[in-house]
Design an enzyme around this catalytic site. Structure first.
Site, PDB file in Angstrom:
ATOM      1  N   ASP A 185       0.683  -0.669  -0.030  1.00  0.00           N
ATOM      2  CA  ASP A 185       0.010   0.114   0.245  1.00  0.00           C
ATOM      3  C   ASP A 185       0.823   0.993  -0.379  1.00  0.00           C
ATOM      4  O   ASP A 185       1.924   1.477   0.460  1.00  0.00           O
ATOM      5  CB  ASP A 185      -0.701   0.393   1.255  1.00  0.00           C
ATOM      6  CG  ASP A 185      -0.570  -0.703   2.041  1.00  0.00           C
ATOM      7  OD1 ASP A 185       0.548  -0.691   2.300  1.00  0.00           O
ATOM      8  OD2 ASP A 185      -0.321   0.798   3.302  1.00  0.00           O
TER       9      ASP A 185
ATOM     10  N   GLU B 223       0.171  -0.991   5.880  1.00  0.00           N
ATOM     11  CA  GLU B 223       1.210  -0.684   6.596  1.00  0.00           C
ATOM     12  C   GLU B 223       0.871   0.842   7.311  1.00  0.00           C
ATOM     13  O   GLU B 223       1.220   0.818   8.038  1.00  0.00           O
ATOM     14  CB  GLU B 223       2.142  -1.168   6.013  1.00  0.00           C
ATOM     15  CG  GLU B 223       3.109  -0.766   6.942  1.00  0.00           C
ATOM     16  CD  GLU B 223       3.931  -0.008   6.845  1.00  0.00           C
ATOM     17  OE1 GLU B 223       4.799   0.705   7.598  1.00  0.00           O
ATOM     18  OE2 GLU B 223       3.363   1.128   5.875  1.00  0.00           O
TER      19      GLU B 223
END
Length: 374
Positions: A72, A134
């Site tokens: 991400d 994350e």
């Protein structure tokens, strides 16, 4: 690979309007890994719709080497980029794109470096891990940790460190406290209970706690050797002539190794409750981010010694948090080492220097040779 990874937008954000699935990114990585002979397992993250993890394995046996990272990115600033954030643009001896430094660029270089691995020579497996979220909740890493141990002994996380090894980092908590009073006309303070006054008391108590934490905890491994607390958001009230009915504070706390996030959260809440005891205010708590522990890998761990020798740099410590503590539960000793720079992370015109390409691929090959090849 870089162009396709940047094009596969995979934003994670606490704000639902910005958040998106990471499935396209995971599918790209899984396909490329399978082309190299890896077996790839893509799993949905429980409780996080549209979010997926990848665990891909090359070789057999125990004592494996994990290469890990997150798929991400943070949202991008529309209009502030001079390059298309969702395409790879090569200019000024750099590649520009969303996630170039943090940290899609690492995955492309990793997979390119692993093309030359002869699976028949592996004495222990290579395991590729790609996680979700994350940048927000770390739900992907938490799900992997909950699933149980991998057949691994070493892990390298490719977060941006400028190719300098890191064996320790601070943890992080993000907390919210809302003080609820009673609104009323400002001409008579007795008509209400001003929540801003209550929040003033709360902030004073937390400031005293911060001073105590910094007095009692110190680790000179870190450039900032004490735990830090940042009051990042305060909002209360709606008009100058109205007694404020509610006020909210959001802050982060970055603990040192050895400081337990759950104990810190309990201490924080107890101190706020004590500060407002016997007051007219109500208190509402919310954990914005489940606590991420600090990381502290032993300096004598084999992977620490290997990366220090290969880079010529001592393994240091950083203030930002990673998924390292969750990987340490399931994959053994963890170092953080990647080609990007933290100063480029989360910035418009994020880039990765082309000068890092060859050193990164060579480093990955040498780490594999030292730890996985007979």
């Amino acid at each position: 690979m870089l162009d396709q990874l940047f094009a596969a937008a995979s934003v994670s954000s606490m704000i639902p309007a910005y958040d998106s699935s990471n499935r396209a990114t995971v599918d790209l990585l899984a396909g490329w890994a399978q082309d190299l002979g890896f077996t790839a397992d893509v799993t949905a993250v429980d409780g996080a719709p549209g979010k997926f993890n990848l665990v891909a394995t090359l070789g057999r046996g125990d004592g494996g080497l994990v290469f890990a990272g997150h798929t991400d990115t943070v949202p991008w600033d529309e209009g502030l980029w001079n390059f298309n954030p969702l395409r790879a643009t090569f200019a000024h001896d750099r590649v520009y794109g969303l996630g170039a430094s943090d940290m899609k660029g690492f995955f492309a270089l990793l997979l390119d470096a692993l093309r030359w691995v002869d699976v028949e020579r592996l004495s222990s497996p290579i395991i590729l891990i790609a996680t979700a979220d994350e940048e927000s909740t770390m739900s992907g890493a938490r799900a992997l940790a909950a699933a149980g141990p991998l057949r691994a002994r070493h892990a390298l996380i490719g977060e941006p460190t400028g190719l300098k090894p890191v064996r320790a980092h601070k943890g992080i908590l993000m907390e919210s406290v809302r003080v609820v009073g009673h609104a009323g006309h400002s001409s008579d303070p007795g008509l209400g209970a001003n929540a801003i006054d209550g929040m003033h008391t709360v902030i004073a108590a937390l400031s005293d706690w911060r001073s105590a934490l910094q007095r009692d905890h110190r680790d000179d491994t870190f450039a900032v050797p004490m735990p830090t607390m940042n009051f990042g958001h305060v909002h209360g009230g709606d008009n100058p002539n109205r007694i404020c009915g509610a006020c909210k504070l959001q802050f982060d706390l970055r603990p040192l190794p050895g400081m337990d996030p759950d104990a810190l959260r309990a201490d924080f809440r107890a101190r706020v409750e004590d500060a407002l005891a016997d007051s007219p205010f109500q208190i509402e708590f919310a954990a914005l981010l489940g606590g991420v522990p600090a990381l502290a890998t032993d300096a004598s761990a084999p992977i620490v010694r290997v990366v220090e020798e290969l880079t010529g740099e001592p393994a240091g410590a950083v203030a930002f948090a990673t998924e390292g503590p969750f990987l340490a539960e399931i994959a053994g000793d963890v170092v953080v080492l990647g080609p990007g720079d933290i100063a480029q992370a989360h910035q418009p015109d994020e880039y990765l220097s082309l000068a890092r390409f060859t050193p990164t691929r060579e480093l990955i090959g040498e780490v594999v040779a030292r730890l996985c090849i007979r």
